[in-house]
Enzyme design. Sequence first.
Site, PDB file in Angstrom:
ATOM      1  N   GLY A 126       0.803  -1.231   0.000  1.00 55.13           N
ATOM      2  CA  GLY A 126       0.000   0.000   0.000  1.00 55.13           C
ATOM      3  C   GLY A 126       0.823   1.261   0.000  1.00 55.13           C
ATOM      4  N   ARG A 144       3.254  14.413  -6.970  1.00 57.73           N
ATOM      5  CA  ARG A 144       3.342  13.822  -8.295  1.00 57.73           C
ATOM      6  C   ARG A 144       1.943  13.640  -8.876  1.00 57.73           C
ATOM      7  NH1 ARG A 144       5.682   7.747  -7.006  1.00 57.73           N
ATOM      8  NH2 ARG A 144       3.996   7.119  -5.615  1.00 57.73           N
ATOM      9  N   ARG A 179      -1.697   0.213  -9.684  1.00 52.81           N
ATOM     10  CA  ARG A 179      -0.574  -0.695  -9.965  1.00 52.81           C
ATOM     11  C   ARG A 179      -1.079  -2.121 -10.143  1.00 52.81           C
ATOM     12  NH1 ARG A 179       3.590   1.965  -6.579  1.00 52.81           N
ATOM     13  NH2 ARG A 179       2.753   4.046  -6.243  1.00 52.81           N
ATOM     14  N   ASP A 237       4.311  -4.284  -7.248  1.00 54.05           N
ATOM     15  CA  ASP A 237       3.665  -3.101  -6.663  1.00 54.05           C
ATOM     16  C   ASP A 237       4.214  -1.812  -7.276  1.00 54.05           C
ATOM     17  OD1 ASP A 237       5.864  -4.296  -4.968  1.00 54.05           O
ATOM     18  OD2 ASP A 237       5.849  -2.270  -4.155  1.00 54.05           O
TER      19      ASP A 237
HETATM   20  P1  AMP Z   1       8.925  -0.860  -3.016  1.00 52.41           P
HETATM   21  O1  AMP Z   1       8.456   0.414  -3.675  1.00 52.41           O
HETATM   22  O2  AMP Z   1       8.586  -2.078  -3.802  1.00 52.41           O
HETATM   23  O3  AMP Z   1      10.355  -0.769  -2.587  1.00 52.41           O
HETATM   24  O4  AMP Z   1       8.067  -1.029  -1.674  1.00 52.41           O
HETATM   25  C1  AMP Z   1       8.216  -0.127  -0.707  1.00 52.41           C
HETATM   26  C2  AMP Z   1       7.019  -0.148   0.224  1.00 52.41           C
HETATM   27  O5  AMP Z   1       7.467   0.488   1.405  1.00 52.41           O
HETATM   28  C3  AMP Z   1       5.828   0.633  -0.296  1.00 52.41           C
HETATM   29  O6  AMP Z   1       4.640   0.133   0.247  1.00 52.41           O
HETATM   30  C4  AMP Z   1       6.152   2.008   0.235  1.00 52.41           C
HETATM   31  O7  AMP Z   1       5.015   2.828   0.298  1.00 52.41           O
HETATM   32  C5  AMP Z   1       6.745   1.707   1.598  1.00 52.41           C
HETATM   33  N1  AMP Z   1       7.696   2.755   2.077  1.00 52.41           N
HETATM   34  C6  AMP Z   1       8.910   3.064   1.597  1.00 52.41           C
HETATM   35  N2  AMP Z   1       9.485   4.065   2.295  1.00 52.41           N
HETATM   36  C7  AMP Z   1       8.605   4.411   3.266  1.00 52.41           C
HETATM   37  C8  AMP Z   1       8.591   5.381   4.331  1.00 52.41           C
HETATM   38  N3  AMP Z   1       9.600   6.228   4.539  1.00 52.41           N
HETATM   39  N4  AMP Z   1       7.502   5.429   5.106  1.00 52.41           N
HETATM   40  C9  AMP Z   1       6.479   4.592   4.909  1.00 52.41           C
HETATM   41  N5  AMP Z   1       6.426   3.659   3.959  1.00 52.41           N
HETATM   42  C10 AMP Z   1       7.471   3.561   3.126  1.00 52.41           C
HETATM   43 MG    MG Z   2       6.915   1.480  -4.418  1.00 52.47          MG
END
Ligand code: AMP
Ligand code: MG
Length: 513
Positions: free
Chosen positions: A98, A191, A198, A268
């Site tokens: 999410g 953005r 997705r 995702d």
């Molecule tokens: P990915 O984009 O596949 O690396 O997955 C990253 C996941 O971690 C996604 O659900 C992002 O929304 C979440 N995420 C990454 N950085 C943060 C952050 N600083 N705070 C909260 N969620 C994060």
């Molecule tokens: Mg991501």
Amino acid sequence: MNIENIKQPFIKIFPGDFSGNNMQRNTPKVLFSTVDPVGFDQPKLIAFNEKLAEEIGLGRFEENDLNFLVGTKLPENIKTYSTAYAGHQFGNWAGQLGDGRAIIAGEIENDKGERNEIQWKGAGATPYSRHADGRAVLRSSVREYLMSEAMFHLGVPTTRALSLAFTGEDVVRDMMYDGNPQLEKGAVVIRTAESFLRFGHFELMSAQQEYKTLQELVDYTIENYFKDIQSEGTQKYKDFFESVARRTADMIVEWYRVGFVHGVMNTDNMSILGLTIDYGPYSMMDEYDLNFTPNTTDLPGRRYAFGKQGQISQWNLWQLANALHPLIKDEKFLEQILNDYGSYFWENHDRMLCKKFGFDQLLTSDEKFFTNWQSLMQELHLDYTLFFAELEKYDDQKDLRLQFENVSYSFLNDEKMVKLEEFITTYKSRLEKNIISREQSLELMHQSNPKFILRNYLLYQCIEEINEGKTEMLERLIHALENPYHTIYPEFSAKRPTGYDDISGCSMLSCSS
Ligand code: AMP
Ligand code: MG
């Protein structure tokens, strides 16, 4: 800006969690949770994309819009939310993920009737933050802002960036995950995209066997973003899957054209519209290398390396096929589309390469030509972008070594020069098979080969400068990336200088953001 015109049709249609509670948790059976941005008291604007604001119908930026850019003091009409999605990360099912730090303001419509979603990245925790803080640091925000715009101007399908602002708050990050946490400046990017849906949104509903919502989501996606699909019943869902596969292939071919490596092609991070989305540990490729991955987390298997992106997009489409199977119920059809994907992808890829070389058509003999070219690139350590820029300028009268020595990351000794000369000879005879004129061939090359790409070391220097309170480089980079097929600043269209090969946050990147 016309903030009062932002609407939230999505949350009126789909099941959601309206508690407004941002505590991290599983939210089964819903596609979103309402959540408010935390709000920051001392925002400072770094960049604002005036043209995009006008284009999407937000209009002119005024002083008191700054609060909106970081999600502070929102007007009553804006009911903000984050969406729930799932995904396969590095080949494994990861369950619910999410919008961990994306909060959606809603959609804006322009006078042509085009709608765009607007979301903050870094405006605070959401139910999907998974033990993280929902904040973003300057470094990753600059990278997202600039690269998404660079891709847009290169002509690659992508989400876009409207604004970049400091939050006034510091954030703790362990950039290389090596036990060295540091305070970094917090920032928020806004953005925009027609939709941020997705593969993972469809996977989530399917995994939870929420087939009714899954079907409604697909219907909604087709009605709004795949308007050319006119069929009914299961055929409609088949056409949808086929369209997603094509858009995905077309996007990845464009990544290969400009030398883009995404770095985290988890499902995702795959847009259902075929847009480049989630700019994290991505990189433009300097030296041509099929094994190149900028993401340190990806180093063990190099799953997401430059040369694997075609194959991985097919793997990701398999996961989407599984998710859509309850609607399509025809394994043979899905298998057929997936099996044809490879030939569709490679044919388009090779046609794209032809244009880069200035060939008007793809010949059967080109496969061999391309393989030879790939070995030349790797053996001579040539820069991908500069190689084609020089090829465009190539003429018999010039000294070949002088022309290409600034394209190589190694010394071009006599042995290497022989290889280069041989290649150029083959290239010249291949050009003779063109039906089009030399001018037309050069025009093909001009349109296909960027003269400016946003290299990691440039981003790195720009981030350092902004941290020191200077924005001159940022402004120059924006000017350059808006004109990528011209050399506006010769110093930005050169090889990566030595000394930037091993810097953390420059050539080696992590997902920390
Ligand atoms: P990915 O984009 O596949 O690396 O997955 C990253 C996941 O971690 C996604 O659900 C992002 O929304 C979440 N995420 C990454 N950085 C943060 C952050 N600083 N705070 C909260 N969620 C994060
Ligand atoms: Mg991501």
